[in-house]
Design a protein around this motif. Structure first.
Motif, PDB file in Angstrom:
ATOM      1  N   VAL A  42       0.861  -1.182   0.000  1.00  0.00           N
ATOM      2  CA  VAL A  42       0.000   0.000   0.000  1.00  0.00           C
ATOM      3  C   VAL A  42       0.902   1.239   0.000  1.00  0.00           C
ATOM      4  O   VAL A  42       1.859   1.301   0.796  1.00  0.00           O
ATOM      5  CB  VAL A  42      -0.926   0.000   1.231  1.00  0.00           C
ATOM      6  CG1 VAL A  42      -1.807   1.253   1.233  1.00  0.00           C
ATOM      7  CG2 VAL A  42      -1.785  -1.282   1.265  1.00  0.00           C
ATOM      8  N   ASP A  43       0.582   2.211  -0.910  1.00  0.00           N
ATOM      9  CA  ASP A  43       1.449   3.402  -0.981  1.00  0.00           C
ATOM     10  C   ASP A  43       1.091   4.363   0.141  1.00  0.00           C
ATOM     11  O   ASP A  43       0.188   4.106   0.958  1.00  0.00           O
ATOM     12  CB  ASP A  43       1.316   4.081  -2.358  1.00  0.00           C
ATOM     13  CG  ASP A  43      -0.121   4.500  -2.663  1.00  0.00           C
ATOM     14  OD1 ASP A  43      -0.932   4.590  -1.704  1.00  0.00           O
ATOM     15  OD2 ASP A  43      -0.441   4.723  -3.848  1.00  0.00           O
ATOM     16  N   ASP A  74      -0.446   7.084   0.063  1.00  0.00           N
ATOM     17  CA  ASP A  74      -1.789   7.665  -0.018  1.00  0.00           C
ATOM     18  C   ASP A  74      -2.872   6.690   0.442  1.00  0.00           C
ATOM     19  O   ASP A  74      -4.056   7.025   0.445  1.00  0.00           O
ATOM     20  CB  ASP A  74      -2.086   8.094  -1.469  1.00  0.00           C
ATOM     21  CG  ASP A  74      -1.140   9.216  -1.906  1.00  0.00           C
ATOM     22  OD1 ASP A  74      -0.708   9.972  -1.004  1.00  0.00           O
ATOM     23  OD2 ASP A  74      -0.836   9.268  -3.110  1.00  0.00           O
ATOM     24  N   SER A 101      -3.507   3.631  -1.052  1.00  0.00           N
ATOM     25  CA  SER A 101      -4.059   2.845  -2.164  1.00  0.00           C
ATOM     26  C   SER A 101      -3.282   1.538  -2.292  1.00  0.00           C
ATOM     27  O   SER A 101      -2.037   1.529  -2.223  1.00  0.00           O
ATOM     28  CB  SER A 101      -3.967   3.636  -3.477  1.00  0.00           C
ATOM     29  OG  SER A 101      -4.728   4.828  -3.380  1.00  0.00           O
ATOM     30  N   THR A 102      -4.024   0.452  -2.468  1.00  0.00           N
ATOM     31  CA  THR A 102      -3.395  -0.854  -2.671  1.00  0.00           C
ATOM     32  C   THR A 102      -2.868  -0.893  -4.085  1.00  0.00           C
ATOM     33  O   THR A 102      -3.626  -0.735  -5.052  1.00  0.00           O
ATOM     34  CB  THR A 102      -4.401  -1.999  -2.452  1.00  0.00           C
ATOM     35  OG1 THR A 102      -4.948  -1.902  -1.134  1.00  0.00           O
ATOM     36  CG2 THR A 102      -3.744  -3.348  -2.626  1.00  0.00           C
ATOM     37  N   ARG A 103      -1.553  -1.145  -4.256  1.00  0.00           N
ATOM     38  CA  ARG A 103      -0.928  -1.060  -5.564  1.00  0.00           C
ATOM     39  C   ARG A 103      -0.780  -2.429  -6.239  1.00  0.00           C
ATOM     40  O   ARG A 103      -0.995  -2.561  -7.431  1.00  0.00           O
ATOM     41  CB  ARG A 103       0.442  -0.390  -5.432  1.00  0.00           C
ATOM     42  CG  ARG A 103       0.389   1.012  -4.826  1.00  0.00           C
ATOM     43  CD  ARG A 103      -0.456   1.955  -5.701  1.00  0.00           C
ATOM     44  NE  ARG A 103       0.078   2.084  -7.009  1.00  0.00           N
ATOM     45  CZ  ARG A 103       0.983   3.004  -7.383  1.00  0.00           C
ATOM     46  NH1 ARG A 103       1.396   3.902  -6.503  1.00  0.00           N
ATOM     47  NH2 ARG A 103       1.410   3.055  -8.607  1.00  0.00           N
ATOM     48  N   ASP A 149      -9.212  -1.685  -1.698  1.00  0.00           N
ATOM     49  CA  ASP A 149      -8.450  -0.842  -2.626  1.00  0.00           C
ATOM     50  C   ASP A 149      -7.934   0.403  -1.929  1.00  0.00           C
ATOM     51  O   ASP A 149      -6.852   0.908  -2.273  1.00  0.00           O
ATOM     52  CB  ASP A 149      -9.334  -0.453  -3.829  1.00  0.00           C
ATOM     53  CG  ASP A 149      -9.697  -1.667  -4.672  1.00  0.00           C
ATOM     54  OD1 ASP A 149      -8.892  -2.642  -4.665  1.00  0.00           O
ATOM     55  OD2 ASP A 149     -10.769  -1.671  -5.290  1.00  0.00           O
ATOM     56  N   ARG A 150      -8.727   0.955  -1.030  1.00  0.00           N
ATOM     57  CA  ARG A 150      -8.321   2.145  -0.291  1.00  0.00           C
ATOM     58  C   ARG A 150      -8.300   1.803   1.184  1.00  0.00           C
ATOM     59  O   ARG A 150      -9.168   1.122   1.718  1.00  0.00           O
ATOM     60  CB  ARG A 150      -9.321   3.291  -0.534  1.00  0.00           C
ATOM     61  CG  ARG A 150      -9.379   3.789  -1.977  1.00  0.00           C
ATOM     62  CD  ARG A 150      -8.166   4.611  -2.340  1.00  0.00           C
ATOM     63  NE  ARG A 150      -8.036   5.782  -1.474  1.00  0.00           N
ATOM     64  CZ  ARG A 150      -7.043   6.642  -1.518  1.00  0.00           C
ATOM     65  NH1 ARG A 150      -6.055   6.456  -2.391  1.00  0.00           N
ATOM     66  NH2 ARG A 150      -7.000   7.691  -0.698  1.00  0.00           N
ATOM     67  N   TRP A 151      -7.263   2.281   1.877  1.00  0.00           N
ATOM     68  CA  TRP A 151      -7.072   1.974   3.297  1.00  0.00           C
ATOM     69  C   TRP A 151      -7.313   3.237   4.113  1.00  0.00           C
ATOM     70  O   TRP A 151      -6.765   4.299   3.834  1.00  0.00           O
ATOM     71  CB  TRP A 151      -5.643   1.477   3.576  1.00  0.00           C
ATOM     72  CG  TRP A 151      -5.398   0.084   3.019  1.00  0.00           C
ATOM     73  CD1 TRP A 151      -5.167  -0.228   1.734  1.00  0.00           C
ATOM     74  CD2 TRP A 151      -5.390  -1.108   3.776  1.00  0.00           C
ATOM     75  NE1 TRP A 151      -4.996  -1.574   1.574  1.00  0.00           N
ATOM     76  CE2 TRP A 151      -5.117  -2.179   2.859  1.00  0.00           C
ATOM     77  CE3 TRP A 151      -5.575  -1.439   5.111  1.00  0.00           C
ATOM     78  CZ2 TRP A 151      -5.034  -3.491   3.241  1.00  0.00           C
ATOM     79  CZ3 TRP A 151      -5.466  -2.751   5.475  1.00  0.00           C
ATOM     80  CH2 TRP A 151      -5.211  -3.783   4.572  1.00  0.00           C
TER      81      TRP A 151
END
Length: 469
Positions: free
Chosen positions: A106-107, A109, A111-113, A125-127
């Protein structure tokens, strides 16, 4: 058992072969069972656990959980300042290294990459902060084993990567519940062995006692038990030795009894023969005296001497006959015979004797024959002894009866008198003199398969002779 054997038994009371020592050993084992077996089971379990732990540690493919976590954090630190492509490449490299694992990163921001495998589900997808906390909470102590590491040194980048590995690949050994199961099973098996040992001990004793009981029940041709084999020098072995000693004493006693019986028979036989000569001389002199002119008192004394001489002669004959019978030398030859005809013939021979003694003979026998399997001479002897008893012991009744009755479905020949009966004191004393004659009657009837019994009352004595239906 001799004194040295008794002393040896006392010295060996707690010896290894003693039943008491073996039983006490079993009881002692039972007392020590709980306090010793549980610590012993624990020691064995922990020893096996330690050995299994070392084996599992050697056989782990990626090392244990701590080693894998440290390696994952080290890889994350190498990605300080790396761009997305470099992180993806590194993650694919680690996936090749840990093919059984699931990975994602996860970056900064949130977001799962990249997900590996790419079809992996359950990763948002979003944390958000709540999502991250929920993920970390569900991963603690669960399966799969989860490691989360921030990228860069000292968590400086804000991005993180996660590894999830099946816990079985990083944690060896057994669960804590297995230790309890092991101890319970160990105690149960040990208790089962203890129970089997106790059961075997008592079954072994029971088997030996049953063998001894069976040996005591067996008899040889002389009616004596046979000796048993003494297998062990313990308490039951002592019982077997005592039993064998008793058997030897019985055999010695029987031999002594046989020797005494043979001596008695020879004595009676010799005495019977030796008494015949003076008895014959006495009879000759009595016959001579009977021809002399005697007074009334002398004639009465002479009659008494003649009766006693005849009684003594009959007693000698009975003694000799009884000796032959008991020694097995009196042979019988049974054949079908009309018993009533034989009774009439014997009664006719005794009629003058009864008439002289003032005895009235009442003979009421049916005309139909009564066939029994008997020996003629033996049955005549039976009748002679019974008729003689009437003259000697029941002459006061002045009656001799011979007749047939059906009693309890059996045809019985009855010899009756009206003497004092068995209840009279004088009759009991006289019966001692008639004992040999009646013993001969009993022996001969039994040998011919016949039965008899006496019925005594105030009216006299009835002797019943019959054949079983």
């Amino acid at each position: 058992m001799s004194a040295p054997q008794n002393e040896k038994r006392k010295r060996g009371f707690f010896a290894r072969q003693s039943l008491l020592s073996r039983y006490l050993l079993i009881v002692l084992s039972a007392f020590l069972f709980i306090p010793i077996i549980i610590p012993l089971a624990s020691m064995i379990y922990f020893g096996v656990e330690a050995f299994d732990g070392q084996t599992d540690r050697i056989s782990l493919k990626y090392g244990n959980a701590n080693e894998l976590e440290a390696a994952w954090h080290a890889e994350a630190r190498t990605l300080h300042g790396a761009d997305a492509d470099e992180v993806d490449a590194k993650l694919r490299e680690l996936k090749a290294k840990y093919p059984e694992a699931s990975m994602f990163w996860v970056d900064a921001d949130g977001s799962t990459r990249l997900r590996l495998p790419e079809a992996r589900s359950g990763v948002p997808d979003r944390w958000t902060a709540a999502e991250a906390i929920r993920f970390m909470k569900s991963s603690v102590g669960s399966d799969p084993f989860t490691v989360v590491a921030f990228l860069g040194a000292e968590n400086g980048d804000g991005a993180f990567m996660a590894l999830q590995m099946p816990r079985a690949l990083v944690e060896g050994g057994v669960s804590g519940g297995r230790g309890t199961t092991f101890i319970v099973v160990f105690i149960f098996v040990t208790f089962a062995l203890f129970t089997a040992l106790s059961l075997w001990f008592f079954m072994h004793i029971r088997k030996r006692l049953l063998l001894l009981q069976a040996a005591m029940s067996k008899r040889d041709e002389h009616g004596l038990p046979a000796p048993v084999e003494q297998k062990r020098p313990d308490e039951i072995g002592g019982l077997e030795a005592a039993f064998n000693g008793m058997v030897e004493q019985l055999k010695a006693g029987r031999l002594l009894q046989q020797e005494e019986e043979e001596l008695r028979k020879r004595l009676i036989s010799n005495l019977s023969h030796d008494l015949r000569t003076p008895l014959t001389v006495m009879r000759g002199h009595l016959y001579t005296l009977a021809k002399e002119n005697l007074s009334g008192k002398g004639k009465a004394s002479l009659d008494t001497l003649e009766r006693k001489t005849e009684g003594l002669g009959a007693l000698i004959d009975n003694l000799l006959a009884y000796t032959l019978m008991t020694s097995g030398r009196y042979k019988l030859e049974p054949e079908p015979v009309d018993v009533l005809r034989l009774v009439r013939e014997s009664a006719a021979a005794w009629y003058p004797v009864w008439e002289k003694a003032g005895i009235e003979a009442d003979i009421s026998l049916p005309a139909e024959p009564l066939i029994w399997q008997i020996d003629k001479l033996a049955f005549r002897r039976i009748l002679d002894n019974l008729f003689q008893n009437i003259v000697r012991h029941a002459a006061s009744g002045k009656y001799a009866g011979l007749y047939v009755e059906e009693i309890e479905g059996r045809v019985s020949l009855i010899v009756a008198d009206r003497g004092p009966g068995l209840e009279s004191g004088s009759m009991v004393s006289e019966e001692k003199g008639a004992g040999i004659g009646l013993a001969i009657v009993d022996y001969l009837l039994r040998e011919m398969g016949l039965h008899w019994r006496r019925e005594s009352s105030e009216q006299g004595l009835r002797i019943l002779i019959y054949k079983e239906a």
